[in-house]
Design a protein around this motif. Structure first.
Motif, PDB file in Angstrom:
ATOM      1  N   GLY A 105     -34.397 100.799 -93.415  1.00  0.00           N
ATOM      2  CA  GLY A 105     -33.065 100.227 -93.276  1.00  0.00           C
ATOM      3  C   GLY A 105     -32.185 100.922 -92.263  1.00  0.00           C
ATOM      4  N   ILE A 106     -32.793 101.639 -91.316  1.00  0.00           N
ATOM      5  CA  ILE A 106     -32.036 102.322 -90.250  1.00  0.00           C
ATOM      6  C   ILE A 106     -32.031 101.419 -89.025  1.00  0.00           C
ATOM      7  CG2 ILE A 106     -31.952 104.362 -88.772  1.00  0.00           C
ATOM      8  CD1 ILE A 106     -33.431 105.889 -90.977  1.00  0.00           C
ATOM      9  N   ASP A 107     -30.842 101.148 -88.475  1.00  0.00           N
ATOM     10  CA  ASP A 107     -30.758 100.149 -87.409  1.00  0.00           C
ATOM     11  C   ASP A 107     -30.465 100.715 -86.024  1.00  0.00           C
ATOM     12  OD1 ASP A 107     -28.094 100.799 -87.629  1.00  0.00           O
ATOM     13  OD2 ASP A 107     -27.470  98.873 -88.479  1.00  0.00           O
ATOM     14  N   SER A 108     -30.495 102.040 -85.857  1.00  0.00           N
ATOM     15  CA  SER A 108     -30.287 102.591 -84.512  1.00  0.00           C
ATOM     16  C   SER A 108     -30.909 103.977 -84.402  1.00  0.00           C
ATOM     17  CB  SER A 108     -28.797 102.667 -84.165  1.00  0.00           C
ATOM     18  OG  SER A 108     -28.132 103.604 -84.972  1.00  0.00           O
ATOM     19  N   VAL A 109     -31.275 104.320 -83.175  1.00  0.00           N
ATOM     20  CA  VAL A 109     -31.827 105.637 -82.854  1.00  0.00           C
ATOM     21  C   VAL A 109     -30.983 106.230 -81.742  1.00  0.00           C
ATOM     22  CG1 VAL A 109     -33.851 106.953 -82.101  1.00  0.00           C
ATOM     23  CG2 VAL A 109     -34.153 104.853 -83.432  1.00  0.00           C
ATOM     24  N   ARG A 110     -30.644 107.507 -81.872  1.00  0.00           N
ATOM     25  CA  ARG A 110     -29.903 108.210 -80.835  1.00  0.00           C
ATOM     26  C   ARG A 110     -30.747 109.353 -80.280  1.00  0.00           C
ATOM     27  NH1 ARG A 110     -23.708 108.801 -83.330  1.00  0.00           N
ATOM     28  NH2 ARG A 110     -23.495 106.604 -83.936  1.00  0.00           N
ATOM     29  N   TRP A 111     -30.521 109.669 -79.028  1.00  0.00           N
ATOM     30  CA  TRP A 111     -31.146 110.844 -78.446  1.00  0.00           C
ATOM     31  C   TRP A 111     -30.391 111.223 -77.177  1.00  0.00           C
ATOM     32  CZ3 TRP A 111     -33.320 106.005 -78.066  1.00  0.00           C
ATOM     33  CH2 TRP A 111     -33.651 105.531 -76.791  1.00  0.00           C
ATOM     34  N   THR A 112     -30.728 112.365 -76.615  1.00  0.00           N
ATOM     35  CA  THR A 112     -30.147 112.793 -75.350  1.00  0.00           C
ATOM     36  C   THR A 112     -31.247 112.918 -74.308  1.00  0.00           C
ATOM     37  OG1 THR A 112     -30.364 115.169 -75.810  1.00  0.00           O
ATOM     38  CG2 THR A 112     -28.319 114.088 -76.524  1.00  0.00           C
ATOM     39  N   PHE A 113     -30.867 112.765 -73.053  1.00  0.00           N
ATOM     40  CA  PHE A 113     -31.813 113.034 -71.961  1.00  0.00           C
ATOM     41  C   PHE A 113     -31.041 113.564 -70.771  1.00  0.00           C
ATOM     42  CE2 PHE A 113     -30.625 108.600 -71.204  1.00  0.00           C
ATOM     43  CZ  PHE A 113     -30.399 108.569 -69.837  1.00  0.00           C
ATOM     44  N   ASP A 114     -31.759 114.270 -69.924  1.00  0.00           N
ATOM     45  CA  ASP A 114     -31.178 114.828 -68.706  1.00  0.00           C
ATOM     46  C   ASP A 114     -30.883 113.689 -67.734  1.00  0.00           C
ATOM     47  OD1 ASP A 114     -30.590 116.103 -66.301  1.00  0.00           O
ATOM     48  OD2 ASP A 114     -32.174 117.605 -66.521  1.00  0.00           O
ATOM     49  N   PRO A 115     -29.625 113.484 -67.348  1.00  0.00           N
ATOM     50  CA  PRO A 115     -29.303 112.375 -66.448  1.00  0.00           C
ATOM     51  C   PRO A 115     -29.936 112.488 -65.068  1.00  0.00           C
ATOM     52  CG  PRO A 115     -27.399 113.806 -66.751  1.00  0.00           C
ATOM     53  CD  PRO A 115     -28.414 114.239 -67.746  1.00  0.00           C
ATOM     54  N   LEU A 116     -30.453 113.666 -64.717  1.00  0.00           N
ATOM     55  CA  LEU A 116     -31.128 113.821 -63.424  1.00  0.00           C
ATOM     56  C   LEU A 116     -32.578 113.344 -63.457  1.00  0.00           C
ATOM     57  CD1 LEU A 116     -29.869 117.338 -62.233  1.00  0.00           C
ATOM     58  CD2 LEU A 116     -29.220 115.101 -61.332  1.00  0.00           C
ATOM     59  N   VAL A 117     -33.144 113.139 -64.643  1.00  0.00           N
ATOM     60  CA  VAL A 117     -34.548 112.732 -64.750  1.00  0.00           C
ATOM     61  C   VAL A 117     -34.610 111.210 -64.709  1.00  0.00           C
ATOM     62  CG1 VAL A 117     -36.653 112.860 -66.117  1.00  0.00           C
ATOM     63  CG2 VAL A 117     -35.083 114.809 -66.051  1.00  0.00           C
ATOM     64  N   SER A 118     -34.957 110.672 -63.547  1.00  0.00           N
ATOM     65  CA  SER A 118     -34.856 109.229 -63.327  1.00  0.00           C
ATOM     66  C   SER A 118     -35.782 108.429 -64.240  1.00  0.00           C
ATOM     67  CB  SER A 118     -35.137 108.895 -61.860  1.00  0.00           C
ATOM     68  OG  SER A 118     -36.435 109.316 -61.480  1.00  0.00           O
ATOM     69  N   ARG A 119     -36.989 108.917 -64.516  1.00  0.00           N
ATOM     70  CA  ARG A 119     -37.905 108.140 -65.352  1.00  0.00           C
ATOM     71  C   ARG A 119     -37.370 108.010 -66.774  1.00  0.00           C
ATOM     72  NH1 ARG A 119     -40.229 113.135 -64.848  1.00  0.00           N
ATOM     73  NH2 ARG A 119     -40.767 114.227 -66.788  1.00  0.00           N
ATOM     74  N   ASN A 120     -36.709 109.050 -67.281  1.00  0.00           N
ATOM     75  CA  ASN A 120     -36.142 108.967 -68.620  1.00  0.00           C
ATOM     76  C   ASN A 120     -34.937 108.033 -68.651  1.00  0.00           C
ATOM     77  OD1 ASN A 120     -38.075 110.755 -69.433  1.00  0.00           O
ATOM     78  ND2 ASN A 120     -36.700 112.497 -69.670  1.00  0.00           N
ATOM     79  N   ALA A 121     -34.141 108.054 -67.588  1.00  0.00           N
ATOM     80  CA  ALA A 121     -33.008 107.132 -67.501  1.00  0.00           C
ATOM     81  C   ALA A 121     -33.488 105.689 -67.449  1.00  0.00           C
ATOM     82  CB  ALA A 121     -32.171 107.458 -66.270  1.00  0.00           C
ATOM     83  N   TYR A 122     -34.558 105.441 -66.689  1.00  0.00           N
ATOM     84  CA  TYR A 122     -35.076 104.077 -66.567  1.00  0.00           C
ATOM     85  C   TYR A 122     -35.603 103.573 -67.905  1.00  0.00           C
ATOM     86  CZ  TYR A 122     -37.582 100.035 -64.785  1.00  0.00           C
ATOM     87  OH  TYR A 122     -38.020  98.756 -64.564  1.00  0.00           O
ATOM     88  N   ILE A 123     -36.357 104.424 -68.615  1.00  0.00           N
ATOM     89  CA  ILE A 123     -36.901 104.010 -69.906  1.00  0.00           C
ATOM     90  C   ILE A 123     -35.774 103.734 -70.901  1.00  0.00           C
ATOM     91  CG2 ILE A 123     -38.209 104.799 -71.918  1.00  0.00           C
ATOM     92  CD1 ILE A 123     -40.033 106.309 -69.912  1.00  0.00           C
ATOM     93  N   ALA A 124     -34.821 104.650 -70.981  1.00  0.00           N
ATOM     94  CA  ALA A 124     -33.755 104.526 -71.978  1.00  0.00           C
ATOM     95  C   ALA A 124     -32.847 103.336 -71.689  1.00  0.00           C
ATOM     96  CB  ALA A 124     -32.933 105.813 -72.031  1.00  0.00           C
ATOM     97  N   LEU A 125     -32.377 103.216 -70.448  1.00  0.00           N
ATOM     98  CA  LEU A 125     -31.346 102.232 -70.144  1.00  0.00           C
ATOM     99  C   LEU A 125     -31.900 100.883 -69.707  1.00  0.00           C
ATOM    100  CD1 LEU A 125     -28.831 104.540 -68.224  1.00  0.00           C
ATOM    101  CD2 LEU A 125     -28.967 104.068 -70.676  1.00  0.00           C
ATOM    102  N   ALA A 126     -33.020 100.891 -68.991  1.00  0.00           N
ATOM    103  CA  ALA A 126     -33.567  99.635 -68.480  1.00  0.00           C
ATOM    104  C   ALA A 126     -34.594  99.019 -69.418  1.00  0.00           C
ATOM    105  CB  ALA A 126     -34.187  99.862 -67.098  1.00  0.00           C
TER     106      ALA A 126
END
Length: 265
Positions: A105-126
């Motif tokens: 019954g959990i409806d969201s996941v949170r995490w942090t990533f380094d904004p300089l790491v483009s592959r992590n930004a692409y996976i998370a946001l795109a």
């Protein structure tokens, strides 16, 4: 590849060794040592591993958090480490994480990533369509592992809503197809020598903020340049969010899409 929850001391120790390999840690503790993995698991958190041929090749550990503002629980991922890039390990762990949450019954996941790491930004946001909650300068303090190399640990905090339809989950949300890039103005770009270049922008225009394709290689080859990228990206992203704007997405070209306060993408 198979995904399963880690439950034994031997599995937690294997998870500790995997973290050492991924973050190139020769001495000192890992981000989540074996005994802490054990504690997270036994306290009702999420600790899972990806296996190929009985070898552990990926691990994710997350705590259950409580949002006092909306009075709802969420999963807070602390680490996701994969032995190999572009092998689908992270995607498989994220899919398992989603199933684990929905079953509870959990409806969201949170995490942090380094904004300089483009592959992590692409996976998370795109790819996943996570929303940015904030920019936190030097979240962990200086990190001396073999990947971060004592860089300041700025992080973007994101939340991943799990209540989207299957079609929405499978949609690439990079914004490349949806946005006319003639309408977006560069706030931060990369010059011919790989350096960050700031540009003046009006307060009411949509902007892009570029990041290096491989910041880890930049840290290894030119630590001074890596630090200049940290300062420039911090100024751009933190400044936009602090003024009421938002980070609307991330493109295949390695650019954050930024909208000013009150303006939607």
């Amino acid at each position: 590849m198979t995904i399963k929850e880690l439950t034994t001391v031997a599995e937690f120790e294997a998870g500790d060794r995997l973290q050492r390999r991924v973050w190139r840690i020769d001495r000192g503790s890992t981000p989540v040592p074996a005994e802490v993995l054990n504690t997270v698991s036994h306290s009702g958190g999420y600790v899972a591993g990806a296996f190929t041929c009985d070898s552990l090749v990926g691990i994710s550990a997350a705590l259950v958090g409580w949002d006092t503002d909306v009075r709802r629980i969420y999963l807070l991922e602390h680490i996701l480490a994969a032995e190999y890039r572009d092998a689908g390990i992270g995607n498989a762990l994220k899919a398992d994480q989603r199933s684990w949450c929905r079953a509870r019954g959990i409806d969201s996941v949170r995490w942090t990533f380094d904004p300089l790491v483009s592959r992590n930004a692409y996976i998370a946001l795109a790819k996943l369509g996570a929303d940015v909650l904030g920019y936190v300068p030097d979240f962990y303090g200086p990190m001396d592992d073999g990947v971060n190399l004592c860089d300041e640990s700025d992080r973007l905090l994101v939340t991943w809503p799990l209540d989207r339809s299957h079609d929405q989950e499978q949609t690439d949300r990079s914004g490349d197809a949806e946005h006319d890039f003639h309408e977006w103005r560069p706030l931060l770009s990369i010059d011919e020598r790989g350096r960050p270049t700031m540009h003046p922008c009006a307060d009411d225009v949509r902007m892009t903020c570029a990041v290096p394709a491989d910041i880890e290689a930049v840290r290894q080859q030119d630590p001074v340049l890596a630090r200049s990228w940290r300062r420039a990206v911090r100024e751009c992203l933190f400044g936009v969010l602090d003024s009421g704007g938002r980070i609307a997405g991330f493109t295949r070209r390695g650019q954050y899409l930024l909208t000013p306060g009150g303006k939607q993408a």
